[in-house]
Motif scaffolding. Sequence first.
Motif, PDB file in Angstrom:
ATOM      1  N   GLU A 185       7.703  13.306  10.643  1.00  0.00           N
ATOM      2  CA  GLU A 185       7.669  12.421   9.474  1.00  0.00           C
ATOM      3  C   GLU A 185       9.076  12.209   8.913  1.00  0.00           C
ATOM      4  O   GLU A 185       9.424  11.108   8.470  1.00  0.00           O
ATOM      5  CB  GLU A 185       6.768  13.017   8.394  1.00  0.00           C
ATOM      6  CG  GLU A 185       6.634  12.147   7.166  1.00  0.00           C
ATOM      7  CD  GLU A 185       5.719  12.736   6.096  1.00  0.00           C
ATOM      8  OE1 GLU A 185       5.769  12.208   4.964  1.00  0.00           O
ATOM      9  OE2 GLU A 185       4.973  13.696   6.370  1.00  0.00           O
ATOM     10  N   GLN A 244      11.891  13.023  -0.835  1.00  0.00           N
ATOM     11  CA  GLN A 244      10.848  13.239   0.177  1.00  0.00           C
ATOM     12  C   GLN A 244      11.467  13.856   1.426  1.00  0.00           C
ATOM     13  O   GLN A 244      10.928  14.815   1.982  1.00  0.00           O
ATOM     14  CB  GLN A 244      10.177  11.914   0.510  1.00  0.00           C
ATOM     15  CG  GLN A 244       9.040  12.038   1.499  1.00  0.00           C
ATOM     16  CD  GLN A 244       8.364  10.695   1.768  1.00  0.00           C
ATOM     17  OE1 GLN A 244       8.617   9.705   1.082  1.00  0.00           O
ATOM     18  NE2 GLN A 244       7.529  10.662   2.764  1.00  0.00           N
ATOM     19  N   ARG A 255       6.270  11.243  -2.636  1.00  0.00           N
ATOM     20  CA  ARG A 255       5.592  10.108  -1.996  1.00  0.00           C
ATOM     21  C   ARG A 255       5.021   9.164  -3.045  1.00  0.00           C
ATOM     22  O   ARG A 255       5.146   7.950  -2.940  1.00  0.00           O
ATOM     23  CB  ARG A 255       4.473  10.611  -1.085  1.00  0.00           C
ATOM     24  CG  ARG A 255       4.968  11.274   0.183  1.00  0.00           C
ATOM     25  CD  ARG A 255       3.810  11.842   0.949  1.00  0.00           C
ATOM     26  NE  ARG A 255       4.219  12.431   2.207  1.00  0.00           N
ATOM     27  CZ  ARG A 255       3.551  13.380   2.829  1.00  0.00           C
ATOM     28  NH1 ARG A 255       2.423  13.854   2.302  1.00  0.00           N
ATOM     29  NH2 ARG A 255       3.996  13.863   3.972  1.00  0.00           N
ATOM     30  N   ARG A 256       4.379   9.748  -4.064  1.00  0.00           N
ATOM     31  CA  ARG A 256       3.778   8.949  -5.128  1.00  0.00           C
ATOM     32  C   ARG A 256       4.837   8.135  -5.863  1.00  0.00           C
ATOM     33  O   ARG A 256       4.629   6.967  -6.180  1.00  0.00           O
ATOM     34  CB  ARG A 256       3.038   9.861  -6.110  1.00  0.00           C
ATOM     35  CG  ARG A 256       2.225   9.109  -7.160  1.00  0.00           C
ATOM     36  CD  ARG A 256       1.619  10.043  -8.190  1.00  0.00           C
ATOM     37  NE  ARG A 256       2.591  10.634  -9.089  1.00  0.00           N
ATOM     38  CZ  ARG A 256       3.213   9.984 -10.082  1.00  0.00           C
ATOM     39  NH1 ARG A 256       2.984   8.715 -10.299  1.00  0.00           N
ATOM     40  NH2 ARG A 256       4.072  10.612 -10.849  1.00  0.00           N
ATOM     41  N   GLN A 293       4.183  15.608  -2.141  1.00  0.00           N
ATOM     42  CA  GLN A 293       3.190  14.616  -2.548  1.00  0.00           C
ATOM     43  C   GLN A 293       3.694  13.785  -3.727  1.00  0.00           C
ATOM     44  O   GLN A 293       3.477  12.570  -3.788  1.00  0.00           O
ATOM     45  CB  GLN A 293       1.859  15.291  -2.904  1.00  0.00           C
ATOM     46  CG  GLN A 293       1.207  16.004  -1.748  1.00  0.00           C
ATOM     47  CD  GLN A 293       0.753  15.054  -0.646  1.00  0.00           C
ATOM     48  OE1 GLN A 293       1.247  13.949  -0.457  1.00  0.00           O
ATOM     49  NE2 GLN A 293      -0.219  15.492   0.127  1.00  0.00           N
TER      50      GLN A 293
END
Length: 125
Positions: A43, A17, A9-10, A6
Amino acid sequence: MYEALQETRRLGDVTSQIRCLAYLVIACRRAGTIGDARRFADEMLPLASAVKMHDYVGVAQAGIGWAAWRTGDDDEARQRLGGLGQALLLGQHQAERILQFAQFGLALQALAQHTLGIGVAPAAV
């Protein structure tokens, strides 16, 4: 690891990632959580492909192939596991990182094609 994912991603840190996703695919595969392994591999594949992290493309292909095999989709498993060879060729300098995935993938492909002559069901692996 999910919290680290997470955060990457931020931050927009695509390389980290991809690495987090790879570890999550491996952990999910070992835990037998097929849906999560597939989701993380799905993903990871376009991200790793876009930045030419070929070793991680191999990890994603192996994860998707494993998930397909475990759910009985032999055609998808063969297609995905066949992509491992290309990932290895493109990432030769990084091949050590995905050698275990390639070996795993080739074994699954052989099982899916029933060429090993042993009675191992997908649920047993």
